[in-house]
Design a protein around this motif. Structure first.
Motif, PDB file in Angstrom:
ATOM      1  N   LEU A   5      -4.793   2.037  -6.795  1.00 58.82           N
ATOM      2  CA  LEU A   5      -3.402   2.257  -6.414  1.00 58.82           C
ATOM      3  C   LEU A   5      -2.498   1.989  -7.610  1.00 58.82           C
ATOM      4  CD1 LEU A   5      -1.352   2.815  -4.163  1.00 58.82           C
ATOM      5  CD2 LEU A   5      -1.417   0.385  -3.618  1.00 58.82           C
ATOM      6  N   TYR A   6      -1.759   3.030  -8.019  1.00 56.72           N
ATOM      7  CA  TYR A   6      -0.817   2.936  -9.127  1.00 56.72           C
ATOM      8  C   TYR A   6       0.517   3.513  -8.696  1.00 56.72           C
ATOM      9  CZ  TYR A   6      -4.879   2.433 -12.230  1.00 56.72           C
ATOM     10  OH  TYR A   6      -6.021   2.003 -12.842  1.00 56.72           O
ATOM     11  N   VAL A  17       6.754   4.135  -6.239  1.00 53.14           N
ATOM     12  CA  VAL A  17       5.937   3.416  -5.255  1.00 53.14           C
ATOM     13  C   VAL A  17       5.473   4.362  -4.151  1.00 53.14           C
ATOM     14  CG1 VAL A  17       5.940   1.594  -3.515  1.00 53.14           C
ATOM     15  CG2 VAL A  17       6.977   1.187  -5.739  1.00 53.14           C
ATOM     16  N   CYS A  18       6.376   5.084  -3.526  1.00 51.22           N
ATOM     17  CA  CYS A  18       5.999   5.992  -2.442  1.00 51.22           C
ATOM     18  C   CYS A  18       5.086   7.111  -2.952  1.00 51.22           C
ATOM     19  CB  CYS A  18       7.237   6.593  -1.778  1.00 51.22           C
ATOM     20  SG  CYS A  18       8.196   5.392  -0.840  1.00 51.22           S
ATOM     21  N   PHE A  49       9.663  -4.516   1.231  1.00 52.48           N
ATOM     22  CA  PHE A  49       8.374  -3.912   0.909  1.00 52.48           C
ATOM     23  C   PHE A  49       8.450  -3.160  -0.410  1.00 52.48           C
ATOM     24  CE2 PHE A  49       6.343   0.272   0.917  1.00 52.48           C
ATOM     25  CZ  PHE A  49       5.022  -0.102   0.764  1.00 52.48           C
ATOM     26  N   TYR A  50       9.486  -2.342  -0.576  1.00 46.43           N
ATOM     27  CA  TYR A  50       9.599  -1.515  -1.769  1.00 46.43           C
ATOM     28  C   TYR A  50       9.757  -2.368  -3.027  1.00 46.43           C
ATOM     29  CZ  TYR A  50      10.445   2.740  -4.363  1.00 46.43           C
ATOM     30  OH  TYR A  50      10.317   3.778  -5.237  1.00 46.43           O
ATOM     31  N   ILE A  51      10.572  -3.392  -2.965  1.00 51.08           N
ATOM     32  CA  ILE A  51      10.789  -4.260  -4.131  1.00 51.08           C
ATOM     33  C   ILE A  51       9.509  -4.993  -4.505  1.00 51.08           C
ATOM     34  CG2 ILE A  51      11.995  -6.331  -4.931  1.00 51.08           C
ATOM     35  CD1 ILE A  51      14.435  -5.320  -3.319  1.00 51.08           C
ATOM     36  N   VAL A  52       8.817  -5.548  -3.509  1.00 47.84           N
ATOM     37  CA  VAL A  52       7.566  -6.253  -3.787  1.00 47.84           C
ATOM     38  C   VAL A  52       6.523  -5.294  -4.359  1.00 47.84           C
ATOM     39  CG1 VAL A  52       5.631  -7.467  -2.695  1.00 47.84           C
ATOM     40  CG2 VAL A  52       7.974  -8.087  -2.121  1.00 47.84           C
ATOM     41  N   ALA A  53       6.396  -4.116  -3.768  1.00 50.30           N
ATOM     42  CA  ALA A  53       5.424  -3.140  -4.259  1.00 50.30           C
ATOM     43  C   ALA A  53       5.765  -2.679  -5.680  1.00 50.30           C
ATOM     44  CB  ALA A  53       5.352  -1.946  -3.320  1.00 50.30           C
ATOM     45  N   ALA A  54       7.043  -2.484  -5.975  1.00 52.27           N
ATOM     46  CA  ALA A  54       7.451  -2.054  -7.316  1.00 52.27           C
ATOM     47  C   ALA A  54       7.133  -3.116  -8.360  1.00 52.27           C
ATOM     48  CB  ALA A  54       8.940  -1.727  -7.333  1.00 52.27           C
ATOM     49  N   LEU A  55       7.204  -4.380  -7.978  1.00 52.29           N
ATOM     50  CA  LEU A  55       6.899  -5.457  -8.916  1.00 52.29           C
ATOM     51  C   LEU A  55       5.400  -5.676  -9.099  1.00 52.29           C
ATOM     52  CD1 LEU A  55       9.597  -8.056  -7.819  1.00 52.29           C
ATOM     53  CD2 LEU A  55       9.599  -6.655  -9.893  1.00 52.29           C
TER      54      LEU A  55
END
Length: 64
Positions: A5-6, A17-18, A49-55
């Motif tokens: 997953l990248y 992210v999406c 979710f988006y912020i955590v995934a982006a980090l």
């Protein structure tokens, strides 16, 4: 070798992210973007979710 997953480097609107999740699961990124907006409007968990995934998610490696 399994899939990894990248963050997407091609299908990105903000951080990729999406697009990365869409490539990993083999679905359309627009569906995931709509789900993030829906969860954001339903209580704010989409933004978290988006912020955590982006980090956390690494950038997609560039192949030359």
């Amino acid at each position: 070798m399994g899939k990894k997953l990248y963050k997407s480097s091609l299908d990105r609107k903000i951080c990729g992210v999406c697009g990365g999740f869409a490539e990993f699961f083999g679905i359309d990124a627009t569906i995931l973007r709509l789900l993030v907006v829906l969860f954001t409007l339903a209580g704010g968990s989409g933004v978290l979710f988006y912020i955590v995934a982006a980090l956390i998610m690494p950038d997609e490696p560039e192949y030359y």
